[in-house]
Structures are given as structure tokens and as C-alpha cells.
Design a protein around this motif. Structure first.
Motif, PDB file in Angstrom:
ATOM      1  N   ALA A 138      44.372 -15.090  43.717  1.00 25.55           N
ATOM      2  CA  ALA A 138      43.392 -15.947  44.378  1.00 25.55           C
ATOM      3  C   ALA A 138      43.282 -17.257  43.617  1.00 25.55           C
ATOM      4  O   ALA A 138      43.472 -17.299  42.406  1.00 25.55           O
ATOM      5  N   SER A 139      42.982 -18.305  44.353  1.00 21.74           N
ATOM      6  CA  SER A 139      42.721 -19.592  43.706  1.00 21.74           C
ATOM      7  C   SER A 139      41.416 -20.155  44.256  1.00 21.74           C
ATOM      8  O   SER A 139      41.072 -19.952  45.415  1.00 21.74           O
ATOM      9  N   VAL A 140      40.707 -20.825  43.369  1.00 21.54           N
ATOM     10  CA  VAL A 140      39.458 -21.489  43.719  1.00 21.54           C
ATOM     11  C   VAL A 140      39.585 -22.926  43.231  1.00 21.54           C
ATOM     12  O   VAL A 140      39.895 -23.160  42.063  1.00 21.54           O
ATOM     13  N   THR A 141      39.368 -23.865  44.124  1.00 24.70           N
ATOM     14  CA  THR A 141      39.385 -25.276  43.753  1.00 24.70           C
ATOM     15  C   THR A 141      37.964 -25.798  43.878  1.00 24.70           C
ATOM     16  O   THR A 141      37.330 -25.660  44.926  1.00 24.70           O
ATOM     17  N   LEU A 142      37.469 -26.358  42.785  1.00 26.63           N
ATOM     18  CA  LEU A 142      36.112 -26.905  42.729  1.00 26.63           C
ATOM     19  C   LEU A 142      36.200 -28.428  42.742  1.00 26.63           C
ATOM     20  O   LEU A 142      36.958 -29.012  41.965  1.00 26.63           O
ATOM     21  N   PHE A 143      35.440 -29.033  43.616  1.00 28.66           N
ATOM     22  CA  PHE A 143      35.433 -30.485  43.744  1.00 28.66           C
ATOM     23  C   PHE A 143      34.104 -31.017  43.229  1.00 28.66           C
ATOM     24  O   PHE A 143      33.057 -30.398  43.443  1.00 28.66           O
ATOM     25  N   ARG A 144      34.175 -32.170  42.538  1.00 28.21           N
ATOM     26  CA  ARG A 144      32.985 -32.777  41.924  1.00 28.21           C
ATOM     27  C   ARG A 144      32.888 -34.245  42.310  1.00 28.21           C
ATOM     28  O   ARG A 144      32.930 -35.117  41.461  1.00 28.21           O
ATOM     29  N   GLY A 145      32.781 -34.526  43.569  1.00 22.83           N
ATOM     30  CA  GLY A 145      32.691 -35.915  44.013  1.00 22.83           C
ATOM     31  C   GLY A 145      33.939 -36.688  43.650  1.00 22.83           C
ATOM     32  O   GLY A 145      35.044 -36.302  44.008  1.00 22.83           O
ATOM     33  N   ASP A 146      33.765 -37.789  42.897  1.00 24.44           N
ATOM     34  CA  ASP A 146      34.888 -38.645  42.518  1.00 24.44           C
ATOM     35  C   ASP A 146      35.679 -38.109  41.333  1.00 24.44           C
ATOM     36  O   ASP A 146      36.736 -38.642  41.007  1.00 24.44           O
ATOM     37  N   GLU A 147      35.165 -37.096  40.653  1.00 21.86           N
ATOM     38  CA  GLU A 147      35.852 -36.521  39.492  1.00 21.86           C
ATOM     39  C   GLU A 147      37.067 -35.710  39.954  1.00 21.86           C
ATOM     40  O   GLU A 147      37.097 -35.225  41.077  1.00 21.86           O
ATOM     41  N   PRO A 148      38.066 -35.537  39.085  1.00 23.03           N
ATOM     42  CA  PRO A 148      39.222 -34.712  39.465  1.00 23.03           C
ATOM     43  C   PRO A 148      38.785 -33.274  39.766  1.00 23.03           C
ATOM     44  O   PRO A 148      37.867 -32.748  39.132  1.00 23.03           O
ATOM     45  N   GLU A 149      39.441 -32.680  40.752  1.00 24.64           N
ATOM     46  CA  GLU A 149      39.111 -31.300  41.091  1.00 24.64           C
ATOM     47  C   GLU A 149      39.586 -30.352  39.984  1.00 24.64           C
ATOM     48  O   GLU A 149      40.431 -30.704  39.169  1.00 24.64           O
ATOM     49  N   ILE A 150      38.997 -29.175  39.975  1.00 22.59           N
ATOM     50  CA  ILE A 150      39.348 -28.140  39.004  1.00 22.59           C
ATOM     51  C   ILE A 150      39.883 -26.959  39.789  1.00 22.59           C
ATOM     52  O   ILE A 150      39.204 -26.449  40.684  1.00 22.59           O
ATOM     53  N   GLU A 151      41.091 -26.542  39.475  1.00 27.33           N
ATOM     54  CA  GLU A 151      41.680 -25.399  40.155  1.00 27.33           C
ATOM     55  C   GLU A 151      41.713 -24.203  39.210  1.00 27.33           C
ATOM     56  O   GLU A 151      42.211 -24.302  38.094  1.00 27.33           O
ATOM     57  N   LEU A 152      41.154 -23.099  39.660  1.00 29.39           N
ATOM     58  CA  LEU A 152      41.179 -21.843  38.919  1.00 29.39           C
ATOM     59  C   LEU A 152      42.115 -20.900  39.661  1.00 29.39           C
ATOM     60  O   LEU A 152      41.965 -20.714  40.871  1.00 29.39           O
ATOM     61  N   ARG A 153      43.053 -20.320  38.954  1.00 32.21           N
ATOM     62  CA  ARG A 153      43.976 -19.358  39.560  1.00 32.21           C
ATOM     63  C   ARG A 153      43.729 -17.999  38.945  1.00 32.21           C
ATOM     64  O   ARG A 153      43.664 -17.869  37.724  1.00 32.21           O
ATOM     65  N   PHE A 154      43.595 -17.021  39.788  1.00 31.43           N
ATOM     66  CA  PHE A 154      43.373 -15.656  39.344  1.00 31.43           C
ATOM     67  C   PHE A 154      44.625 -14.865  39.651  1.00 31.43           C
ATOM     68  O   PHE A 154      44.892 -14.532  40.803  1.00 31.43           O
ATOM     69  N   ALA A 155      45.419 -14.590  38.616  1.00 36.45           N
ATOM     70  CA  ALA A 155      46.640 -13.816  38.784  1.00 36.45           C
ATOM     71  C   ALA A 155      46.299 -12.336  38.625  1.00 36.45           C
ATOM     72  O   ALA A 155      45.441 -11.972  37.826  1.00 36.45           O
ATOM     73  N   ASP A 156      46.967 -11.525  39.381  1.00 33.57           N
ATOM     74  CA  ASP A 156      46.738 -10.080  39.322  1.00 33.57           C
ATOM     75  C   ASP A 156      45.279  -9.743  39.569  1.00 33.57           C
ATOM     76  O   ASP A 156      44.728  -8.844  38.948  1.00 33.57           O
TER      77      ASP A 156
END
Length: 163
Positions: A138-156
Motif C-alpha cells: 500500500a502507498s499513502v501520499t500526503l499533500f501539504r499545500g505548496d510543500e512537496p508531497e510525502i509518499e509512504l510505501r508499505f511493503a508486505d
């Protein structure tokens, strides 16, 4: 920026390996990654109508501090209900209980939604995909307005329990 969290389920424990990216993180992203990790990697209390994974155990898990959290301290229930799926089979959309991928995404969205509601992130995206015969990432991408997004990847994220 991308951070990897590796979640492994086994009959006796759930383990979490936190594999952080380079030290050049965007200002403030570490706190958001921590908040997302707590939201996704701790157990939220099961709802009254949730089927528990072990029929011999009626523990609905969760944190006692979630009781009336919104009323008492403007909080929200922390954690996710992903633990309810620890003994579920990987099923498709035509199964009686529906697609396991859809349930994984639903539980992840439920856990992350308070971060958006409290304006900790401006929006988020969730995607779960089957990997091989017995895996779900699973992956979760968090957006913070004008700031770069943060992508979290959950392997296994999902691994069938093998005897």
C-alpha cells in the motif's frame, strides 16, 4: 520525499521496520510521517459490528484514551482497523465479503482522514495493490499545500499466515 515503513504480520506479533529516507527531509515532514505511522501502525478499537479475526478472543483492542477523545481534548480515535484483516484471505470484488484490497484502502483512509480534518495535511491519496499470490503493498501520499508531497510505501502490508 519517500519513506518506507515495512509492516509484517505473524501469528505472534506485528513488527514495524522504519526505513527513513535521506537526512535532507523537507522541514516538518518528519512529524507528519510520525503522525501517519502512528495512525496506520497502531490498533484502532474495533466497532461493535466488526468481525474479530479470532473467534476465541473478544478483545476489540484500541487505546482507552480514545473514549470521548473528541469531547475531552478535541482529539480523534488513533490507529487503524487493519489488524482486523490479519487472518482474512486475499479476495476479489466478487467475494461475499468484498475485495480485501478495497477493505485495506478503506481502513487506511479512515486512519488518515483525521490528519486532513485537523488540517495537518491538505489532502491524501491511498492505493493498495496485490503483489504476488500472498502479498499486498500500500502507498499513502500526503499533500501539504505548496510543500512537496510525502509518499509512504508499505511493503508486505499483507502476508498470509503460514503454518
Amino acid at each position: 520525499m519517500s519513506d518506507d515503513l515495512r509492516v509484517l504480520y505473524a501469528p505472534e506479533a506485528v513488527t514495524l521496520d522504519w526505513l527513513l529516507g535521506p537526512a535532507t527531509e523537507t522541514e516538518g515532514s518528519g512529524e507528519l510521517v510520525s503522525a501517519a505511522a502512528i495512525a496506520l501502525c497502531t490498533d484502532r478499537r474495533a466497532k461493535v459490528d466488526d468481525a474479530l479475526p479470532n473467534p476465541d478472543n473478544d478483545d476489540r483492542r484500541g487505546w482507552w484514551g480514545d473514549t470521548d477523545a473528541e469531547t475531552l481534548w478535541d482529539g480523534w480515535p488513533i490507529g487503524s482497523r487493519l489488524w482486523l484483516l490479519e487472518r482474512a484471505k486475499i479476495t476479489g470484488p466478487n467475494a461475499r465479503e468484498g475485495s480485501l484490497l478495497a477493505r485495506v484502502e478503506t481502513y487506511i483512509r479512515e486512519a488518515i482522514q483525521p490528519l486532513k480534518d485537523k488540517r495537518i495535511c491538505s489532502r491524501f491519496a491511498v492505493q493498495a495493490e496485490r503483489v504476488g499470490v500472498d502479498g499486498i503493498d500500500a502507498s499513502v501520499t500526503l499533500f501539504r499545500g505548496d510543500e512537496p508531497e510525502i509518499e509512504l510505501r508499505f511493503a508486505d502490508l499483507w502476508r498470509t499466515i503460514q503454518v
